[in-house]
Write a protein that holds these residues in place. Structure first.
Motif, mmCIF file in Angstrom:
data_model
loop_
_atom_site.group_PDB
_atom_site.id
_atom_site.type_symbol
_atom_site.label_atom_id
_atom_site.label_comp_id
_atom_site.label_asym_id
_atom_site.label_seq_id
_atom_site.Cartn_x
_atom_site.Cartn_y
_atom_site.Cartn_z
ATOM 1 N N VAL A 13 5.239 -12.847 -5.689
ATOM 2 C CA VAL A 13 4.949 -13.072 -4.269
ATOM 3 C C VAL A 13 6.209 -13.017 -3.417
ATOM 4 C CG1 VAL A 13 2.855 -14.383 -4.722
ATOM 5 C CG2 VAL A 13 5.025 -15.575 -4.609
ATOM 6 N N GLU A 14 7.375 -13.261 -4.007
ATOM 7 C CA GLU A 14 8.634 -13.173 -3.279
ATOM 8 C C GLU A 14 9.691 -12.563 -4.193
ATOM 9 O OE1 GLU A 14 9.819 -16.899 -1.673
ATOM 10 O OE2 GLU A 14 8.076 -17.108 -0.377
ATOM 11 N N GLY A 15 10.586 -11.767 -3.615
ATOM 12 C CA GLY A 15 11.638 -11.128 -4.385
ATOM 13 C C GLY A 15 11.244 -9.788 -4.950
ATOM 14 N N GLY A 16 10.083 -9.271 -4.599
ATOM 15 C CA GLY A 16 9.644 -7.985 -5.129
ATOM 16 C C GLY A 16 10.516 -6.826 -4.687
ATOM 17 N N GLN A 17 11.229 -7.005 -3.546
ATOM 18 C CA GLN A 17 12.096 -5.920 -3.078
ATOM 19 C C GLN A 17 13.347 -5.763 -3.947
ATOM 20 O OE1 GLN A 17 11.532 -8.743 -1.588
ATOM 21 N NE2 GLN A 17 13.474 -9.732 -1.070
ATOM 22 N N LYS A 18 13.624 -6.750 -4.809
ATOM 23 C CA LYS A 18 14.818 -6.694 -5.662
ATOM 24 C C LYS A 18 14.554 -6.029 -7.003
ATOM 25 C CE LYS A 18 15.398 -11.140 -5.581
ATOM 26 N NZ LYS A 18 15.968 -12.503 -5.774
ATOM 27 N N VAL A 19 13.291 -5.783 -7.340
ATOM 28 C CA VAL A 19 12.950 -5.248 -8.654
ATOM 29 C C VAL A 19 12.016 -4.064 -8.514
ATOM 30 C CG1 VAL A 19 13.276 -7.453 -9.852
ATOM 31 C CG2 VAL A 19 11.037 -6.875 -8.866
ATOM 32 N N HIS A 20 11.905 -3.311 -9.581
ATOM 33 C CA HIS A 20 10.991 -2.181 -9.650
ATOM 34 C C HIS A 20 10.246 -2.253 -10.979
ATOM 35 C CE1 HIS A 20 14.216 -0.897 -6.884
ATOM 36 N NE2 HIS A 20 13.237 -0.255 -6.245
ATOM 37 N N ALA A 21 9.199 -1.469 -11.092
ATOM 38 C CA ALA A 21 8.422 -1.441 -12.330
ATOM 39 C C ALA A 21 9.336 -1.082 -13.498
ATOM 40 C CB ALA A 21 7.283 -0.439 -12.212
ATOM 41 N N GLY A 22 9.266 -1.863 -14.560
ATOM 42 C CA GLY A 22 10.084 -1.656 -15.741
ATOM 43 C C GLY A 22 11.329 -2.515 -15.788
ATOM 44 N N GLU B 58 5.630 -5.075 -13.964
ATOM 45 C CA GLU B 58 4.624 -4.014 -14.023
ATOM 46 C C GLU B 58 3.992 -3.860 -12.642
ATOM 47 O OE1 GLU B 58 1.654 -4.688 -16.923
ATOM 48 O OE2 GLU B 58 3.040 -4.674 -18.648
ATOM 49 N N GLN B 59 3.555 -2.646 -12.324
ATOM 50 C CA GLN B 59 2.852 -2.385 -11.075
ATOM 51 C C GLN B 59 1.372 -2.178 -11.375
ATOM 52 O OE1 GLN B 59 4.281 0.946 -8.792
ATOM 53 N NE2 GLN B 59 3.458 0.129 -6.889
ATOM 54 N N ARG C 127 0.845 -1.197 0.000
ATOM 55 C CA ARG C 127 0.000 0.000 0.000
ATOM 56 C C ARG C 127 0.876 1.241 0.000
ATOM 57 N NH1 ARG C 127 -5.446 -0.562 0.936
ATOM 58 N NH2 ARG C 127 -6.140 -2.626 1.630
ATOM 59 N N SER C 128 0.418 2.241 -0.736
ATOM 60 C CA SER C 128 1.115 3.520 -0.769
ATOM 61 C C SER C 128 0.775 4.322 0.479
ATOM 62 C CB SER C 128 0.721 4.300 -2.015
ATOM 63 O OG SER C 128 -0.666 4.641 -1.959
ATOM 64 N N GLU C 129 1.423 5.475 0.640
ATOM 65 C CA GLU C 129 1.126 6.329 1.777
ATOM 66 C C GLU C 129 -0.331 6.778 1.775
ATOM 67 O OE1 GLU C 129 3.838 9.540 1.772
ATOM 68 O OE2 GLU C 129 5.603 8.308 2.242
ATOM 69 N N GLY C 130 -0.918 6.860 0.600
ATOM 70 C CA GLY C 130 -2.325 7.234 0.503
ATOM 71 C C GLY C 130 -3.278 6.084 0.695
ATOM 72 N N GLY C 131 -2.744 4.869 0.883
ATOM 73 C CA GLY C 131 -3.577 3.703 1.131
ATOM 74 C C GLY C 131 -3.949 2.917 -0.105
ATOM 75 N N THR C 132 -3.459 3.310 -1.279
ATOM 76 C CA THR C 132 -3.788 2.590 -2.507
ATOM 77 C C THR C 132 -3.045 1.259 -2.549
ATOM 78 O OG1 THR C 132 -4.096 4.677 -3.695
ATOM 79 C CG2 THR C 132 -3.791 2.682 -5.017
ATOM 80 N N ALA C 133 -3.783 0.180 -2.787
ATOM 81 C CA ALA C 133 -3.186 -1.150 -2.844
ATOM 82 C C ALA C 133 -2.656 -1.422 -4.248
ATOM 83 C CB ALA C 133 -4.213 -2.209 -2.464
ATOM 84 N N SER C 134 -1.527 -2.134 -4.321
ATOM 85 C CA SER C 134 -0.947 -2.483 -5.613
ATOM 86 C C SER C 134 -0.136 -3.755 -5.475
ATOM 87 C CB SER C 134 -0.053 -1.347 -6.137
ATOM 88 O OG SER C 134 1.040 -1.142 -5.270
ATOM 89 N N ALA C 135 0.205 -4.354 -6.619
ATOM 90 C CA ALA C 135 1.020 -5.561 -6.656
ATOM 91 C C ALA C 135 1.900 -5.509 -7.891
ATOM 92 C CB ALA C 135 0.141 -6.805 -6.675
ATOM 93 N N LEU C 136 3.034 -6.205 -7.833
ATOM 94 C CA LEU C 136 3.937 -6.298 -8.974
ATOM 95 C C LEU C 136 3.577 -7.526 -9.792
ATOM 96 C CD1 LEU C 136 7.356 -5.371 -7.304
ATOM 97 C CD2 LEU C 136 5.847 -3.905 -8.656
ATOM 98 N N VAL C 137 3.483 -7.353 -11.104
ATOM 99 C CA VAL C 137 3.096 -8.427 -12.014
ATOM 100 C C VAL C 137 4.193 -8.583 -13.062
ATOM 101 C CG1 VAL C 137 1.345 -9.253 -13.632
ATOM 102 C CG2 VAL C 137 0.669 -7.901 -11.637
ATOM 103 N N LEU C 138 4.545 -9.835 -13.364
ATOM 104 C CA LEU C 138 5.562 -10.116 -14.380
ATOM 105 C C LEU C 138 4.870 -10.370 -15.708
ATOM 106 C CD1 LEU C 138 8.637 -10.433 -14.652
ATOM 107 C CD2 LEU C 138 8.335 -12.894 -14.316
ATOM 108 N N VAL C 139 5.165 -9.509 -16.703
ATOM 109 C CA VAL C 139 4.554 -9.607 -18.027
ATOM 110 C C VAL C 139 5.671 -9.669 -19.071
ATOM 111 C CG1 VAL C 139 2.990 -8.557 -19.683
ATOM 112 C CG2 VAL C 139 2.559 -8.292 -17.228
#
Length: 399
Positions: A364-373, A336-337, A319-331
């Protein structure tokens, strides 16, 4: 060796060493080479597979008797006998108390005598009215005498009906001296003993009979959760079951699960202003009498079903500071976020109502190692779902 020759040898040797050193330096001159390729990070992904999911809500409440009857006397008198065992099961119509019937027996006898007297008067009035009617035709008596005789006949007939009603009243009051159970159920302790004087319709009940099989379960639900449920049912996100009646199971005070299933039968039509809740009433079988009125229970209600539910582990959602929920998706090997809308929590998973679809690979795991793009290599995690698992759920604010 002379000093001169030794000096020449040193100069020659020094020169040769310099030449060799320069040659060595020239041979080790740096050469241009490409840097090694960067390693693509590896992440664990879960492929979204929609499945049928029943949604349950756990609510607290208390049990209530299905029917309650306070036993009060309808006539006054002295209690002669108590005819039941306290705490036992009684049947409708079973005698509970016997009051002294002597005064009511006397009243019945008096009413019967009054009826006999009025019937005799009626017979006399009938004969007089008949005779005077014949005499009036030949003008043997005055018209007034005839009319008086006919009126006396009507009065005698009315008196007979009053006497008959008096007998019926006396019989009813006599029957009331034997107090019976209006319903079947378990009877409580008696508040009176033989010899006690009771009065008609007194405030204090002699005892109480409660029907406990089936038994009611009254629980409360917040209006926020109720509105969300109705909105999901109206939009088709959830499917109603069994004509809108939710299945109900109970968790008892000791943490055990009650072995009977019930149904939600009633939803309150008004909101408690102090708590902002609505009362829900369910009914459940109680053949062994294990459930008693006033017991604290937790009711688990099946309130809907999503045939294409998308569930993801809670750790995969941020969740962002504003409370918006998101997830990282591999495409296609790229991260992608995705912004998500969360319906509710299902154990350690989130029910996603929008933002993901079947076939998406959620990191579900390893998301801290990558960013969108970023490029990433996905490793599938085993997410074999249980068959139509019914899980406890708690509504949350949509993100």
């Amino acid at each position: 060796m002379s000093i001169k020759r030794f000096a020449e040898f040193l100069v020659t040797a020094t020169f040769l060493l310099c030449v060799l050193a320069l040659g060595a330096l020239g041979g080790c001159s740096p050469q241009t080479s490409e840097p090694p390729a960067a390693k693509v990070p590896q992440v664990t992904v879960m492929t979204i597979t929609p499945r049928a999911q029943a949604f349950e809500t756990e609510l607290t409440g208390r049990t209530q008797a299905f029917m309650v009857a306070d036993i009060r006397p309808q006539v006054g008198g002295i209690v002669q006998k108590r005819l039941f065992v306290e705490g036992a099961q009684v049947k409708a119509g079973q005698a509970l108390y016997q009051l002294d019937p002597s005064t009511y027996q006397a009243s019945l006898a008096e009413a019967q005598a009054t009826l006999a007297k009025n019937q005799a008067t009626l017979t006399s009035s009938q004969l007089t009215a008949k005779r005077n009617a014949g005499l009036a035709k030949i003008d043997a008596i005055s018209q007034q005498d005839n009319e008086d005789a006919q009126a006396n006949l009507l009065t005698a007939q009315a008196d007979v009906k009053v006497a008959q009603a008096g007998i019926e009243t006396a019989r009813i009051n006599l029957a009331y001296t034997r107090i019976t159970a209006p319903i079947s159920g378990r009877i409580e302790t008696s508040t009176v003993t033989p010899g006690a004087l009771v009065t008609a319709n007194q405030d204090t009940a002699l005892t109480t009979v409660q029907q406990l099989d089936p038994i009611y379960v009254d629980v409360t639900q917040s209006t926020t959760d109720l509105l969300r449920l109705k909105r999901d049912l109206a939009s088709g996100t959830l499917q109603s079951n069994s004509a809108g009646e939710a299945q109900m199971s109970l968790l008892l005070e000791d943490g055990s699960t009650y072995d009977q299933k019930g149904r939600l039968k009633f939803s309150g039509v008004s909101v408690n202003e102090s708590t902002g809740t609505v009362t829900l009433r369910g009914v459940i079988a109680n053949p062994d009498g294990l459930l008693l009125p006033g017991m604290y229970v937790r009711a688990v209600l099946e309130q809907g079903r999503d045939e294409q539910a998308i569930l993801v582990p809670q750790k995969s959602v941020t969740r962002s500071e504003g409370g918006t929920a998101s997830a990282l998706v591999l495409v296609n090997g790229k991260v992608e976020q995705r912004a998500l809308t969360i319906g509710r929590a299902i154990d350690n998973q989130w029910w996603i109502t929008s933002g993901l679809k079947a076939g998406d690979q959620v990191i579900v795991e390893g998301g801290q190692k990558v960013h969108a793009g970023d490029a990433a290599q996905g490793v599938e995690v085993d997410t074999t779902p249980k068959t139509d698992t019914v899980a406890n759920s708690t509504a949350v604010k949509e993100g």
